[in-house]
Design a protein around this motif. Sequence first.
Motif, PDB file in Angstrom:
ATOM      1  N   ALA A 116       0.712  -1.252   0.020  1.00  0.00           N
ATOM      2  CA  ALA A 116      -0.168   0.065   0.114  1.00  0.00           C
ATOM      3  C   ALA A 116       0.847   1.152   0.029  1.00  0.00           C
ATOM      4  O   ALA A 116       2.219   1.297   0.237  1.00  0.00           O
ATOM      5  CB  ALA A 116      -0.908   0.049   1.159  1.00  0.00           C
ATOM      6  N   ALA A 117       0.175   2.344  -0.208  1.00  0.00           N
ATOM      7  CA  ALA A 117       1.064   3.626  -0.415  1.00  0.00           C
ATOM      8  C   ALA A 117       1.452   3.943   0.989  1.00  0.00           C
ATOM      9  O   ALA A 117       1.045   3.932   1.928  1.00  0.00           O
ATOM     10  CB  ALA A 117      -0.020   4.816  -0.656  1.00  0.00           C
ATOM     11  N   GLY A 118       2.813   4.389   1.010  1.00  0.00           N
ATOM     12  CA  GLY A 118       3.570   4.578   2.474  1.00  0.00           C
ATOM     13  C   GLY A 118       4.054   3.626   2.857  1.00  0.00           C
ATOM     14  O   GLY A 118       4.582   3.396   4.065  1.00  0.00           O
ATOM     15  N   HIS A 119       4.059   2.237   2.387  1.00  0.00           N
ATOM     16  CA  HIS A 119       4.677   0.985   2.981  1.00  0.00           C
ATOM     17  C   HIS A 119       5.654   0.643   1.765  1.00  0.00           C
ATOM     18  O   HIS A 119       5.582   0.779   0.421  1.00  0.00           O
ATOM     19  CB  HIS A 119       3.544  -0.036   3.056  1.00  0.00           C
ATOM     20  CG  HIS A 119       2.678   0.359   4.128  1.00  0.00           C
ATOM     21  ND1 HIS A 119       1.659   1.250   4.233  1.00  0.00           N
ATOM     22  CD2 HIS A 119       2.558  -0.034   5.566  1.00  0.00           C
ATOM     23  CE1 HIS A 119       1.031   1.340   5.482  1.00  0.00           C
ATOM     24  NE2 HIS A 119       1.544   0.428   6.083  1.00  0.00           N
ATOM     25  N   ALA A 120       6.703  -0.195   2.312  1.00  0.00           N
ATOM     26  CA  ALA A 120       7.652  -1.032   1.479  1.00  0.00           C
ATOM     27  C   ALA A 120       7.854  -2.372   1.846  1.00  0.00           C
ATOM     28  O   ALA A 120       7.482  -2.730   2.914  1.00  0.00           O
ATOM     29  CB  ALA A 120       8.876  -0.152   1.520  1.00  0.00           C
ATOM     30  N   TRP A 121       8.379  -3.181   1.008  1.00  0.00           N
ATOM     31  CA  TRP A 121       8.465  -4.453   1.398  1.00  0.00           C
ATOM     32  C   TRP A 121       9.841  -4.590   2.126  1.00  0.00           C
ATOM     33  O   TRP A 121      10.877  -4.205   1.667  1.00  0.00           O
ATOM     34  CB  TRP A 121       8.553  -5.359  -0.168  1.00  0.00           C
ATOM     35  CG  TRP A 121       8.718  -6.800  -0.067  1.00  0.00           C
ATOM     36  CD1 TRP A 121       9.969  -7.612  -0.095  1.00  0.00           C
ATOM     37  CD2 TRP A 121       7.855  -7.784   0.468  1.00  0.00           C
ATOM     38  NE1 TRP A 121       9.801  -8.681  -0.004  1.00  0.00           N
ATOM     39  CE2 TRP A 121       8.475  -8.998   0.488  1.00  0.00           C
ATOM     40  CE3 TRP A 121       6.507  -7.709   0.852  1.00  0.00           C
ATOM     41  CZ2 TRP A 121       7.945 -10.183   0.765  1.00  0.00           C
ATOM     42  CZ3 TRP A 121       5.907  -8.866   1.055  1.00  0.00           C
ATOM     43  CH2 TRP A 121       6.688 -10.070   1.122  1.00  0.00           C
ATOM     44  N   ASP A 122       9.742  -5.605   2.931  1.00  0.00           N
ATOM     45  CA  ASP A 122      11.111  -5.811   3.750  1.00  0.00           C
ATOM     46  C   ASP A 122      11.275  -7.340   3.547  1.00  0.00           C
ATOM     47  O   ASP A 122      10.569  -8.145   4.067  1.00  0.00           O
ATOM     48  CB  ASP A 122      10.539  -5.588   5.339  1.00  0.00           C
ATOM     49  CG  ASP A 122      11.883  -5.733   6.381  1.00  0.00           C
ATOM     50  OD1 ASP A 122      12.959  -5.753   5.548  1.00  0.00           O
ATOM     51  OD2 ASP A 122      11.632  -5.917   7.552  1.00  0.00           O
ATOM     52  N   ASP A 123      12.298  -7.519   3.119  1.00  0.00           N
ATOM     53  CA  ASP A 123      12.802  -9.082   2.848  1.00  0.00           C
ATOM     54  C   ASP A 123      13.114  -9.810   4.086  1.00  0.00           C
ATOM     55  O   ASP A 123      12.766 -10.922   4.260  1.00  0.00           O
ATOM     56  CB  ASP A 123      14.134  -8.955   1.945  1.00  0.00           C
ATOM     57  CG  ASP A 123      13.757  -8.917   0.369  1.00  0.00           C
ATOM     58  OD1 ASP A 123      12.638  -9.165   0.102  1.00  0.00           O
ATOM     59  OD2 ASP A 123      14.720  -8.520  -0.172  1.00  0.00           O
TER      60      ASP A 123
ATOM     61  N   THR B 236      11.617  -9.654   6.947  1.00  0.00           N
ATOM     62  CA  THR B 236      10.251  -9.900   7.502  1.00  0.00           C
ATOM     63  C   THR B 236       9.274 -10.702   6.531  1.00  0.00           C
ATOM     64  O   THR B 236       8.352 -11.036   6.942  1.00  0.00           O
ATOM     65  CB  THR B 236       9.557  -8.905   8.395  1.00  0.00           C
ATOM     66  OG1 THR B 236       9.107  -7.914   7.611  1.00  0.00           O
ATOM     67  CG2 THR B 236      10.300  -8.498   9.221  1.00  0.00           C
ATOM     68  N   LYS B 237       9.442 -10.396   5.207  1.00  0.00           N
ATOM     69  CA  LYS B 237       8.802 -10.850   4.240  1.00  0.00           C
ATOM     70  C   LYS B 237       7.121 -10.268   4.118  1.00  0.00           C
ATOM     71  O   LYS B 237       6.381 -10.994   3.915  1.00  0.00           O
ATOM     72  CB  LYS B 237       8.818 -12.382   4.208  1.00  0.00           C
ATOM     73  CG  LYS B 237       9.881 -13.173   4.076  1.00  0.00           C
ATOM     74  CD  LYS B 237      10.693 -13.111   2.596  1.00  0.00           C
ATOM     75  CE  LYS B 237      11.895 -13.740   2.580  1.00  0.00           C
ATOM     76  NZ  LYS B 237      13.001 -13.301   1.675  1.00  0.00           N
ATOM     77  N   SER B 238       7.227  -8.966   4.562  1.00  0.00           N
ATOM     78  CA  SER B 238       6.069  -8.290   4.703  1.00  0.00           C
ATOM     79  C   SER B 238       6.231  -6.837   4.434  1.00  0.00           C
ATOM     80  O   SER B 238       7.221  -6.371   4.230  1.00  0.00           O
ATOM     81  CB  SER B 238       5.312  -8.548   6.008  1.00  0.00           C
ATOM     82  OG  SER B 238       6.197  -7.860   7.131  1.00  0.00           O
ATOM     83  N   CYS B 239       4.905  -6.276   4.168  1.00  0.00           N
ATOM     84  CA  CYS B 239       4.821  -4.871   3.944  1.00  0.00           C
ATOM     85  C   CYS B 239       5.159  -3.968   5.312  1.00  0.00           C
ATOM     86  O   CYS B 239       4.535  -4.326   6.237  1.00  0.00           O
ATOM     87  CB  CYS B 239       3.813  -4.095   3.283  1.00  0.00           C
ATOM     88  SG  CYS B 239       3.719  -4.942   1.530  1.00  0.00           S
ATOM     89  N   VAL B 240       6.174  -3.268   5.348  1.00  0.00           N
ATOM     90  CA  VAL B 240       6.310  -2.310   6.429  1.00  0.00           C
ATOM     91  C   VAL B 240       5.950  -0.855   6.022  1.00  0.00           C
ATOM     92  O   VAL B 240       6.331  -0.451   5.122  1.00  0.00           O
ATOM     93  CB  VAL B 240       7.533  -2.564   7.104  1.00  0.00           C
ATOM     94  CG1 VAL B 240       7.633  -3.864   7.742  1.00  0.00           C
ATOM     95  CG2 VAL B 240       8.870  -2.146   6.350  1.00  0.00           C
TER      96      VAL B 240
END
Length: 52
Positions: free
Chosen positions: A34-41, A43-47
């Motif tokens: 979503a807007a304002g979030h980025a993928w974190d390898d 944790t394998k999730s959007c943060v």
Amino acid sequence: MTFRIALTTLALALAPVASLAQCLGHDQKAQSCAAGHAWDDATKSCVKQITS
């Protein structure tokens, strides 16, 4: 005639193995967040992105 049948059987038996070999070692190609979030390898999730 028997050679052709054996060759065809061998080719049909190995076809799934060949297609599987093409997919091994691939990770997920794209992840949408979503807007304002980025993928974190890690944790394998959007943060949520932190901006300063």
